[in-house]
Motif scaffolding. Structure first.
Motif, PDB file in Angstrom:
ATOM      1  N   ASP A 132     -85.994  13.520 -20.946  1.00 21.25           N
ATOM      2  CA  ASP A 132     -85.350  14.171 -22.084  1.00 21.25           C
ATOM      3  C   ASP A 132     -84.052  13.479 -22.493  1.00 21.25           C
ATOM      4  OD1 ASP A 132     -87.429  15.913 -21.949  1.00 21.25           O
ATOM      5  OD2 ASP A 132     -86.288  17.567 -21.062  1.00 21.25           O
ATOM      6  N   VAL A 133     -83.176  13.228 -21.533  1.00 24.46           N
ATOM      7  CA  VAL A 133     -81.866  12.670 -21.853  1.00 24.46           C
ATOM      8  C   VAL A 133     -81.931  11.157 -22.029  1.00 24.46           C
ATOM      9  CG1 VAL A 133     -79.451  12.531 -21.124  1.00 24.46           C
ATOM     10  CG2 VAL A 133     -80.812  14.546 -20.575  1.00 24.46           C
ATOM     11  N   CYS A 134     -82.832  10.525 -21.268  1.00 20.65           N
ATOM     12  CA  CYS A 134     -82.966   9.056 -21.280  1.00 20.65           C
ATOM     13  C   CYS A 134     -81.637   8.389 -20.912  1.00 20.65           C
ATOM     14  CB  CYS A 134     -83.431   8.564 -22.655  1.00 20.65           C
ATOM     15  SG  CYS A 134     -85.063   9.175 -23.121  1.00 20.65           S
ATOM     16  N   ALA A 135     -80.991   8.950 -19.860  1.00 20.10           N
ATOM     17  CA  ALA A 135     -79.711   8.411 -19.397  1.00 20.10           C
ATOM     18  C   ALA A 135     -79.910   7.856 -17.993  1.00 20.10           C
ATOM     19  CB  ALA A 135     -78.636   9.493 -19.406  1.00 20.10           C
ATOM     20  N   ALA A 136     -79.713   6.532 -17.869  1.00 15.77           N
ATOM     21  CA  ALA A 136     -79.957   5.881 -16.582  1.00 15.77           C
ATOM     22  C   ALA A 136     -78.965   6.335 -15.515  1.00 15.77           C
ATOM     23  CB  ALA A 136     -79.900   4.364 -16.749  1.00 15.77           C
ATOM     24  N   ASP A 137     -77.706   6.569 -15.889  1.00 19.43           N
ATOM     25  CA  ASP A 137     -76.710   6.963 -14.896  1.00 19.43           C
ATOM     26  C   ASP A 137     -76.971   8.372 -14.353  1.00 19.43           C
ATOM     27  OD1 ASP A 137     -76.223   8.070 -17.337  1.00 19.43           O
ATOM     28  OD2 ASP A 137     -74.030   7.875 -17.228  1.00 19.43           O
ATOM     29  N   ILE A 138     -77.340   9.302 -15.246  1.00 20.66           N
ATOM     30  CA  ILE A 138     -77.655  10.666 -14.788  1.00 20.66           C
ATOM     31  C   ILE A 138     -78.877  10.646 -13.881  1.00 20.66           C
ATOM     32  CG2 ILE A 138     -78.296  12.994 -15.526  1.00 20.66           C
ATOM     33  CD1 ILE A 138     -76.775  12.545 -18.085  1.00 20.66           C
ATOM     34  N   PHE A 139     -79.892   9.878 -14.294  1.00 19.62           N
ATOM     35  CA  PHE A 139     -81.092   9.774 -13.454  1.00 19.62           C
ATOM     36  C   PHE A 139     -80.763   9.171 -12.096  1.00 19.62           C
ATOM     37  CE2 PHE A 139     -84.356   6.857 -11.891  1.00 19.62           C
ATOM     38  CZ  PHE A 139     -85.380   7.750 -11.608  1.00 19.62           C
ATOM     39  N   SER A 140     -79.946   8.097 -12.085  1.00 18.61           N
ATOM     40  CA  SER A 140     -79.649   7.403 -10.824  1.00 18.61           C
ATOM     41  C   SER A 140     -78.924   8.318  -9.844  1.00 18.61           C
ATOM     42  CB  SER A 140     -78.810   6.155 -11.101  1.00 18.61           C
ATOM     43  OG  SER A 140     -79.497   5.270 -11.959  1.00 18.61           O
ATOM     44  N   TRP A 141     -77.877   9.034 -10.310  1.00 14.22           N
ATOM     45  CA  TRP A 141     -77.129   9.905  -9.411  1.00 14.22           C
ATOM     46  C   TRP A 141     -77.991  11.034  -8.874  1.00 14.22           C
ATOM     47  CZ3 TRP A 141     -73.092   8.871  -6.798  1.00 14.22           C
ATOM     48  CH2 TRP A 141     -72.120   8.002  -7.280  1.00 14.22           C
ATOM     49  N   ASN A 142     -78.783  11.657  -9.710  1.00 14.56           N
ATOM     50  CA  ASN A 142     -79.621  12.762  -9.251  1.00 14.56           C
ATOM     51  C   ASN A 142     -80.706  12.285  -8.293  1.00 14.56           C
ATOM     52  OD1 ASN A 142     -79.092  15.550 -10.712  1.00 14.56           O
ATOM     53  ND2 ASN A 142     -78.682  13.957 -12.216  1.00 14.56           N
ATOM     54  N   PHE A 143     -81.229  11.086  -8.551  1.00 14.39           N
ATOM     55  CA  PHE A 143     -82.258  10.576  -7.639  1.00 14.39           C
ATOM     56  C   PHE A 143     -81.647  10.217  -6.292  1.00 14.39           C
ATOM     57  CE2 PHE A 143     -85.229   7.504  -5.876  1.00 14.39           C
ATOM     58  CZ  PHE A 143     -86.438   8.167  -6.060  1.00 14.39           C
ATOM     59  N   ILE A 144     -80.436   9.663  -6.281  1.00 10.81           N
ATOM     60  CA  ILE A 144     -79.767   9.360  -5.013  1.00 10.81           C
ATOM     61  C   ILE A 144     -79.519  10.644  -4.213  1.00 10.81           C
ATOM     62  CG2 ILE A 144     -77.602   8.554  -4.007  1.00 10.81           C
ATOM     63  CD1 ILE A 144     -77.486   6.468  -6.236  1.00 10.81           C
ATOM     64  N   LEU A 145     -79.067  11.699  -4.879  1.00  4.56           N
ATOM     65  CA  LEU A 145     -78.836  12.972  -4.193  1.00  4.56           C
ATOM     66  C   LEU A 145     -80.143  13.578  -3.685  1.00  4.56           C
ATOM     67  CD1 LEU A 145     -76.162  14.501  -6.599  1.00  4.56           C
ATOM     68  CD2 LEU A 145     -75.801  13.635  -4.281  1.00  4.56           C
ATOM     69  N   PHE A 146     -81.226  13.387  -4.458  1.00  8.01           N
ATOM     70  CA  PHE A 146     -82.542  13.831  -3.981  1.00  8.01           C
ATOM     71  C   PHE A 146     -82.945  13.092  -2.709  1.00  8.01           C
ATOM     72  CE2 PHE A 146     -86.978  12.334  -3.992  1.00  8.01           C
ATOM     73  CZ  PHE A 146     -87.598  13.499  -3.543  1.00  8.01           C
ATOM     74  N   ALA A 147     -82.719  11.780  -2.674  1.00  2.28           N
ATOM     75  CA  ALA A 147     -83.067  10.991  -1.491  1.00  2.28           C
ATOM     76  C   ALA A 147     -82.247  11.420  -0.277  1.00  2.28           C
ATOM     77  CB  ALA A 147     -82.857   9.503  -1.782  1.00  2.28           C
ATOM     78  N   ILE A 148     -80.949  11.722  -0.473  1.00  2.00           N
ATOM     79  CA  ILE A 148     -80.106  12.174   0.634  1.00  2.00           C
ATOM     80  C   ILE A 148     -80.615  13.499   1.189  1.00  2.00           C
ATOM     81  CG2 ILE A 148     -77.792  12.978   1.230  1.00  2.00           C
ATOM     82  CD1 ILE A 148     -76.677  10.933  -0.746  1.00  2.00           C
ATOM     83  N   CYS A 149     -80.946  14.439   0.306  1.00  2.00           N
ATOM     84  CA  CYS A 149     -81.464  15.732   0.760  1.00  2.00           C
ATOM     85  C   CYS A 149     -82.793  15.569   1.493  1.00  2.00           C
ATOM     86  CB  CYS A 149     -81.632  16.678  -0.429  1.00  2.00           C
ATOM     87  SG  CYS A 149     -80.089  17.280  -1.138  1.00  2.00           S
TER      88      CYS A 149
END
Length: 305
Positions: free
Chosen positions: A71-88
């Motif tokens: 929806d947003v097509c924002a690479a930075d938002i995607f990157s941070w959320n995916f990193i936090l998903f990987a940590i969890c």
């Protein structure tokens, strides 16, 4: 000073203000992620609480990543959320491994649920206690002696898991020991870590019994490393000795139908001055509550249930 002021002014006023708000709401994936975040932060403590928190937060960050990608097509938002998903996700796997590594046999699991879990003891602390006794449950057959008066050394601390133990002194019955009670708490409390002693009572299995035993030296080493476990056992042993004192109190009287109350040794002398003074101490090594007071007789004959 002027440079700092211009920096804050640029930080606050330089960006464009929201002159108009979007009329349409974000997609369902964004709202699902927000719901998962709210529910995830309601998790509790302990292993299962951590599993709850990391699983829901991980799903929330995953939904946020999908929302940012589609929806947003924002690479930075995607990157941070995916990193936090990987940590969890990594934390979830790690906690799951810890839960599996502290699994116990059925008897130790039941012991934890009945005695240690109500006190708020974590599985990691309980694992240290179980390893100290080599995770072994000892069997004592019916009419076999755990300790003999004047012969058996005091070199361990044992907790009865199942069965019933009869405590006698000079062949006379004192009290029973039931499951979740220590077999030798008075003897343990009567000695300092550097002292040695022998049992002043005989402990005989009334039925087939199973108990957990901690070697004295090994348990003191555990206490030295973990002060919390030392305080825990101090509370458990003190409570166990109190229960044995109450058990003795229910079985003694001082003649003429009057009962002797070990909790108020002076009250009897004040209320009954015409009767001979009853000695209020127990005369066991260093104040152990196994022996009954001198001059106090059992209330009738005793027959085992």
């Amino acid at each position: 000073m002027g440079e700092n002021a211009s920096f804050w002014e640029s930080l606050i006023y330089a960006h464009p203000t929201c002159t108009s708000w979007k009329q349409e709401a974000e997609g369902s994936i964004y709202h699902l992620a927000s719901i998962l975040f709210v529910v995830g932060f309601m998790g509790g403590s302990g292993f299962f609480g951590l599993l709850y928190v990391f699983s829901l937060l991980g799903l929330g960050f995953l939904c946020s990543s999908v929302w940012a990608w589609l929806d947003v097509c924002a690479a930075d938002i995607f990157s941070w959320n995916f990193i936090l998903f990987a940590i969890c996700f990594v934390q979830f796997i790690y906690v799951t491994y810890q839960v599996r590594s502290v699994s116990f046999d059925r008897e130790f699991q039941e012991l934890y649920s009945a005695l240690f879990q109500p006190l708020g003891i974590s599985l990691t602390v309980y694992r240290k206690i179980v390893l100290c006794c080599d995770a072994e449950v000892v069997t004592l057959e019916k009419e076999h002696c755990y300790a003999m008066q004047g012969k058996t050394p005091i070199d361990k601390l044992s907790l009865l898991v199942s069965g019933r133990i009869r405590v006698t002194v000079d062949g006379e019955f004192l009290h029973y020991i039931f499951p979740l009670q220590f077999l030798d708490s008075p003897e343990w409390d009567s000695l300092r870590p550097t002292e040695e002693g022998i049992f002043q009572v005989t402990l005989t299995a009334e039925t087939d019994c199973r108990y957990v035993a901690w070697r004295r030296k090994k348990l003191y080493l555990l206490f030295a490393k973990h002060r919390f476990i030392s305080r825990l056992f101090s509370i458990l042993i003190g409570s166990d000795i109190a229960e044995k004192l109450y058990a003795l109190n229910d079985r003694v009287h001082v003649g003429k139908g009057f009962r002797y109350d070990i909790r108020l040794p002076n009250f009897y002398h004040v209320s009954l001055p015409e009767t001979p003074r009853v000695q209020s101490s127990y005369h066991l090594q260093r104040g152990s509550p196994r022996r009954k007071p001198e001059g106090v007789t059992n209330c009738g004959s005793f027959s085992p249930q």
